[in-house]
Design a protein around this motif. Structure first.
Motif, short mmCIF file in Angstrom:
data_model
loop_
_atom_site.label_atom_id
_atom_site.label_comp_id
_atom_site.label_asym_id
_atom_site.label_seq_id
_atom_site.Cartn_x
_atom_site.Cartn_y
_atom_site.Cartn_z
N VAL A 114 6.42 30.03 -19.47
CA VAL A 114 6.93 30.13 -18.03
C VAL A 114 6.20 31.59 -17.53
N PHE A 115 6.10 31.57 -16.46
CA PHE A 115 5.34 32.62 -15.77
C PHE A 115 6.17 33.00 -14.52
N THR A 116 6.78 34.29 -14.49
CA THR A 116 7.32 34.90 -13.00
C THR A 116 6.31 35.85 -12.43
N SER A 117 6.44 35.83 -11.04
CA SER A 117 5.56 36.51 -10.21
C SER A 117 6.71 37.23 -9.11
N GLY A 118 6.62 38.65 -9.30
CA GLY A 118 7.44 39.44 -8.16
C GLY A 118 8.60 39.83 -8.78
N GLY A 119 8.85 40.73 -7.97
CA GLY A 119 10.19 41.39 -8.08
C GLY A 119 10.49 42.50 -9.26
N VAL A 120 9.47 43.02 -9.54
CA VAL A 120 9.33 44.13 -10.77
C VAL A 120 9.28 45.73 -10.35
N MET A 168 11.50 51.03 -13.62
CA MET A 168 10.44 50.31 -14.08
C MET A 168 10.17 50.15 -15.57
N ALA A 169 10.72 51.18 -16.23
CA ALA A 169 10.90 51.23 -17.79
C ALA A 169 11.88 50.28 -18.20
N GLU A 170 12.48 49.47 -17.38
CA GLU A 170 13.59 48.57 -18.06
C GLU A 170 13.14 47.33 -18.26
N ILE A 171 13.42 46.67 -19.51
CA ILE A 171 13.09 45.40 -19.99
C ILE A 171 14.32 44.66 -20.60
N PRO A 172 14.37 43.41 -20.63
CA PRO A 172 15.40 42.54 -21.12
C PRO A 172 15.52 43.27 -22.72
N GLU A 173 16.74 43.29 -23.28
CA GLU A 173 16.63 43.78 -24.71
C GLU A 173 16.15 42.67 -25.55
N GLY A 174 15.25 43.00 -26.52
CA GLY A 174 14.50 42.25 -27.52
C GLY A 174 13.25 41.75 -26.79
N ALA A 175 12.77 42.26 -25.46
CA ALA A 175 11.46 41.35 -25.14
C ALA A 175 10.44 42.22 -25.72
N PRO A 213 11.25 53.13 -24.29
CA PRO A 213 10.58 54.69 -24.28
C PRO A 213 9.39 54.67 -24.21
N MET A 214 8.65 53.81 -24.56
CA MET A 214 7.30 53.79 -24.22
C MET A 214 6.93 53.67 -22.83
N LEU A 215 7.84 52.86 -22.30
CA LEU A 215 7.41 52.60 -20.72
C LEU A 215 7.98 53.99 -19.96
N VAL A 216 9.16 54.77 -20.40
CA VAL A 216 9.14 55.99 -19.87
C VAL A 216 8.27 56.91 -19.94
N ALA A 217 7.74 57.03 -21.17
CA ALA A 217 6.63 57.86 -21.31
C ALA A 217 5.26 57.53 -20.53
N LEU A 218 5.02 56.35 -20.35
CA LEU A 218 3.96 55.79 -19.52
C LEU A 218 4.20 56.08 -18.01
N LEU A 219 5.40 56.02 -17.39
CA LEU A 219 5.88 56.36 -16.27
C LEU A 219 5.66 57.90 -16.02
N GLU A 220 6.38 58.46 -17.10
CA GLU A 220 6.39 60.14 -16.81
C GLU A 220 4.84 60.65 -16.65
N ALA A 221 3.96 59.95 -17.62
CA ALA A 221 2.45 60.37 -17.49
C ALA A 221 1.97 60.09 -16.03
N TYR A 222 2.27 58.83 -15.60
CA TYR A 222 1.91 58.50 -14.24
C TYR A 222 2.22 59.27 -13.11
N TYR A 223 3.51 59.50 -13.13
CA TYR A 223 4.05 60.25 -11.93
C TYR A 223 4.22 61.59 -12.16
#
Lengths: 242, 242
Positions: free
Chosen positions: A65-71, A116-123, A95-105
């Motif tokens: 399944v692919f979702t597009s949008g809303g992220v 944008m650092a949020e994911i469904p648990e276990g993804a 935590p890795m997404l937090v680090a990537l976002l901090e580096a970007y912003y």
């Protein structure tokens, strides 16, 4: 078993006619070329309950399944929460997404952007050198963004995961109307029930009146069905075969 | 109560990436301009069971439903049968459609072509001088053809049936990122819960970074919400309002 796919577009902006979607048509073409059969596309609003229901249903019904949008980071970006609810898990900050976002912003990061650092648990997070930000995979659900350039870049980084036996296609263009070939086509699909056969009229094409498409994953079977069709059609009605 | 709509595209050719649909995007734009809210689009294969299930569901969930495709004379044209099954009625041949087809094909009419005279039992036929062939309406389900020129001509002949209170739209273009405006938007929709508010980033537009859309059927309410948003945003971030 050949792979099936479903596509969910999360997009008030599509339903309200503000933009024309480019992601589903891109994905249909690419997946077909990879040998994957897209069985359904849904376009639904940016509403978390609807997204959760649709993702749960698609995830059960199709191999991928692919979702597009809303992220993104704003109030109307609720796809992650919908995917999490579909799977019955919480939304967590990675935590890795937090680090990537901090580096970007850099110093300018806001709480909202950290959404944008949020994911469904276990993804799973799928990384690749060609994309700045990993793709989220929850079960069999790939969560892709709505912006077409980024959608394509992310899909292209993943495409070889989906390659299956190819689906072969033959087109037969005829100069007579659908009404005149319908009986032959019905007889053909009765004799070759596994054949995928479509008939598409053209009303303003000077070259032909109908395009007949024959498809199969079995090239020898396809060639036999094509020969049978060509035998059944009036010889002078065949414009070309491609 | 404002009208809601659902759109069902019956089309293997869309799912397999052979053609890009033009009918749903047309209908979304036109219906929005008429004040109708499209709540869902489904693209499904030319399979009668799937069509029947989807039509029954949409017909229950939305005020009006449009189908596109699957209404020609060949084996893969099964929309009429699907709509009939959704309503629990038989498929019958309509004498007026038989007469129209006989006039059109003259002596060359085939049994297959007469399939286009079939309707779900009890359906209405909507005629208009601008279209050659009437449109089939079964309950709240309008059955339209897949060929875009004919689809549009048929919809245009019906459009005034769907006119509702208009939905007003204001766009605010800003020069800062979504992460920087997310908190203001969240606060705005909390204060104006009836407001439809969308946020759309642009990554390659030199003029602005985000388009914010505000919508309502109540113009005075919309103006108040717009004034509130403009007050909340940093003044030098507003590129233009339209």
């Amino acid at each position: 078993m050949p792979k099936t796919a479903g596509i969910i577009l999360v997009g008030n902006e599509i339903l309200s006619g503000k933009i024309v979607d480019a992601n589903a048509s891109y994905l249909c073409r690419e997946l077909r070329a990879l040998g994957v059969e897209v069985r359904r596309i849904s376009v639904i609003p940016d509403e978390v309950d609807l997204i959760a229901l649709e993702v749960a249903r698609f995830s059960a019904d199709y191999d991928v399944v692919f979702t597009s949008g809303g992220v993104g980071p704003t109030h109307d970006d609720v796809t992650i929460e919908g995917v999490a609810r579909a799977a019955g898990v919480a939304v967590v900050r990675h935590p890795m997404l937090v680090a990537l976002l901090e580096a970007y912003y850099r110093d300018a990061i806001t709480d909202a952007a950290l959404k944008m650092a949020e994911i469904p648990e276990g993804a799973e997070l799928l990384s690749d050198s060609s994309v700045r930000f990993p793709t989220i995979l929850m079960g069999n659900v790939y969560v892709l963004p709505g912006v077409p350039e980024i959608f394509r870049r992310k899909f292209d980084a993943l495409r070889e995961r989906f390659r299956d036996q190819p689906i072969f296609l033959k087109n037969v263009f005829v100069s007579i109307s659908e009404g005149s070939i319908a009986e032959q086509l019905t007889a053909l699909v009765r004799e070759y029930p596994e054949l995928l056969c479509g008939s598409y009229p053209e009303f303003s094409n000077p070259e032909y009146k109908v395009k007949i498409t024959l498809e199969s994953r079995d090239l020898a079977f396809l060639d036999r069905a094509l020969a049978e069709l060509l035998k059944r059609l009036p010889a002078d009605s065949i414009v070309r075969v491609a």
